[in-house]
Design a protein around this motif. Sequence first.
Motif, PDB file in Angstrom:
ATOM      1  N   MET A   1       0.791  -1.307  -0.073  1.00  0.00           N
ATOM      2  CA  MET A   1      -0.094  -0.143   0.101  1.00  0.00           C
ATOM      3  C   MET A   1       0.702   1.365   0.087  1.00  0.00           C
ATOM      4  N   THR A   2       0.697   2.409  -0.652  1.00  0.00           N
ATOM      5  CA  THR A   2       1.266   3.552  -0.666  1.00  0.00           C
ATOM      6  C   THR A   2       0.698   4.436   0.317  1.00  0.00           C
ATOM      7  N   LEU A   3       1.737   5.092   0.991  1.00  0.00           N
ATOM      8  CA  LEU A   3       1.514   6.194   1.916  1.00  0.00           C
ATOM      9  C   LEU A   3       0.913   7.420   1.135  1.00  0.00           C
ATOM     10  N   ARG A   4      -0.241   8.037   1.573  1.00  0.00           N
ATOM     11  CA  ARG A   4      -0.456   9.390   1.010  1.00  0.00           C
ATOM     12  C   ARG A   4       0.077  10.505   2.092  1.00  0.00           C
ATOM     13  N   VAL A   5       0.399  10.229   3.217  1.00  0.00           N
ATOM     14  CA  VAL A   5       0.716  11.352   4.073  1.00  0.00           C
ATOM     15  C   VAL A   5       2.348  10.687   4.986  1.00  0.00           C
ATOM     16  N   VAL A   6       3.299  11.508   4.919  1.00  0.00           N
ATOM     17  CA  VAL A   6       4.739  10.961   5.411  1.00  0.00           C
ATOM     18  C   VAL A   6       4.714  12.068   6.650  1.00  0.00           C
ATOM     19  N   GLY A   7       4.591  11.732   7.870  1.00  0.00           N
ATOM     20  CA  GLY A   7       4.827  12.677   8.862  1.00  0.00           C
ATOM     21  C   GLY A   7       6.162  12.699   9.293  1.00  0.00           C
ATOM     22  N   ALA A   8       6.678  14.092   9.228  1.00  0.00           N
ATOM     23  CA  ALA A   8       8.104  14.403   9.719  1.00  0.00           C
ATOM     24  C   ALA A   8       8.097  15.172  10.812  1.00  0.00           C
ATOM     25  N   GLY A   9       6.778  15.118  11.570  1.00  0.00           N
ATOM     26  CA  GLY A   9       7.046  15.864  12.969  1.00  0.00           C
ATOM     27  C   GLY A   9       7.638  14.879  14.210  1.00  0.00           C
ATOM     28  N   LEU A  10       8.233  15.434  15.082  1.00  0.00           N
ATOM     29  CA  LEU A  10       8.811  14.450  16.218  1.00  0.00           C
ATOM     30  C   LEU A  10       7.514  14.250  17.128  1.00  0.00           C
ATOM     31  N   GLY A  11       8.049  13.433  17.837  1.00  0.00           N
ATOM     32  CA  GLY A  11       7.008  12.932  19.067  1.00  0.00           C
ATOM     33  C   GLY A  11       6.984  14.109  19.819  1.00  0.00           C
ATOM     34  N   ARG A  12       5.588  14.110  20.448  1.00  0.00           N
ATOM     35  CA  ARG A  12       4.712  15.278  21.175  1.00  0.00           C
ATOM     36  C   ARG A  12       4.593  16.450  20.446  1.00  0.00           C
ATOM     37  N   THR A  13       4.175  16.041  19.225  1.00  0.00           N
ATOM     38  CA  THR A  13       3.762  17.417  18.525  1.00  0.00           C
ATOM     39  C   THR A  13       2.256  17.251  17.960  1.00  0.00           C
ATOM     40  N   GLY A  14       1.400  16.571  19.126  1.00  0.00           N
ATOM     41  CA  GLY A  14      -0.019  16.034  18.412  1.00  0.00           C
ATOM     42  C   GLY A  14       0.053  14.881  17.473  1.00  0.00           C
ATOM     43  N   SER A  15       0.849  14.249  17.468  1.00  0.00           N
ATOM     44  CA  SER A  15       1.090  13.139  16.489  1.00  0.00           C
ATOM     45  C   SER A  15       0.179  11.833  16.629  1.00  0.00           C
ATOM     46  N   HIS A  16      -0.415  11.686  17.972  1.00  0.00           N
ATOM     47  CA  HIS A  16      -1.298  10.604  18.023  1.00  0.00           C
ATOM     48  C   HIS A  16      -2.963  11.316  17.710  1.00  0.00           C
ATOM     49  N   SER A  17      -3.051  12.777  17.972  1.00  0.00           N
ATOM     50  CA  SER A  17      -4.230  13.154  17.334  1.00  0.00           C
ATOM     51  C   SER A  17      -4.131  13.027  15.934  1.00  0.00           C
ATOM     52  N   LEU A  18      -3.074  13.248  15.242  1.00  0.00           N
ATOM     53  CA  LEU A  18      -2.900  13.172  13.927  1.00  0.00           C
ATOM     54  C   LEU A  18      -3.202  11.522  13.243  1.00  0.00           C
ATOM     55  N   LYS A  19      -2.710  10.711  14.082  1.00  0.00           N
ATOM     56  CA  LYS A  19      -2.937   9.663  13.857  1.00  0.00           C
ATOM     57  C   LYS A  19      -4.401   9.136  13.567  1.00  0.00           C
ATOM     58  N   ILE A  20      -5.251   9.421  14.761  1.00  0.00           N
ATOM     59  CA  ILE A  20      -6.756   9.430  14.482  1.00  0.00           C
ATOM     60  C   ILE A  20      -7.451   9.940  13.570  1.00  0.00           C
ATOM     61  N   ALA A  21      -7.046  11.081  13.391  1.00  0.00           N
ATOM     62  CA  ALA A  21      -7.614  12.052  12.459  1.00  0.00           C
ATOM     63  C   ALA A  21      -7.165  11.641  10.950  1.00  0.00           C
ATOM     64  N   PRO A 171      -1.093  21.535  16.838  1.00  0.00           N
ATOM     65  CA  PRO A 171      -2.067  21.154  17.450  1.00  0.00           C
ATOM     66  C   PRO A 171      -3.115  22.572  17.650  1.00  0.00           C
ATOM     67  N   GLY A 172      -4.236  22.428  17.166  1.00  0.00           N
ATOM     68  CA  GLY A 172      -5.085  23.468  17.064  1.00  0.00           C
ATOM     69  C   GLY A 172      -5.384  24.072  15.681  1.00  0.00           C
ATOM     70  N   ASP A 173      -4.838  23.377  14.699  1.00  0.00           N
ATOM     71  CA  ASP A 173      -4.793  24.005  13.518  1.00  0.00           C
ATOM     72  C   ASP A 173      -6.034  23.155  12.795  1.00  0.00           C
TER      73      ASP A 173
END
Length: 209
Positions: A1-21, A171-173
């Motif tokens: 499967m091909t990734l549509r989003v590659v996250g470059a942000g480090l941990g503790r930058t809202g990444s778990h919320s991003l995962k769910i979103a 976070p907040g955007d």
Amino acid sequence: MTLRVVGAGLGRTGSHSLKIALEQLLGGACYHMVEVIGHPEYARFWLRAIDGEPVDWQVVMDGYVAAVDWPAAAFWRELADANPAAIVLLSTRSSADAWWKSANETIFEISRREVPADHDLAELIEMPRVMLTKTFTPNWSDEDEAKRAYEAHNENVRASVPPDRFVEWQPGDGWDPICHALGMSVPDAPFPHVNTTEEFRAMLGLDAN
């Protein structure tokens, strides 16, 4: 499967919320550190990748439509190269000070703890510390050094990714920057907000007596 989003942000930058979103938005699984926790056997792969061994990223990310957070964020460039149609999503905090406070009270606190070599999950628990030391900064536990490494990482991503692939998010955007970059409509649902510092510490019993 091909990734549509590659996250470059480090941990503790809202990444778990991003995962769910992203899972809600894209209708597929998003890779995150919790995937490693749920599958301890993944830790051995990441340890090999951290040591510079060759990696077939398509195999690693099979079944996922996006990846955010460490350990994938440590290899954002390789993942972006392997998925040239993906956007690169840099999640950041309002300041390096805000990021440090969150990281130091959560993932860094856990990573400072010594783990017996014969512990059943020693490899899984050790992996984040090895990753931080080898791919972030050897002095990740020092506030000034960690904040410098955080800023340097973010600047490197900003300078390296073509504008038509790049989106920065805090976070907040909410949904708008991500949906705009993907050419998708904004969902009629609140943006997820999970894994606060308090929730992280409670989950791992860091404040227990």
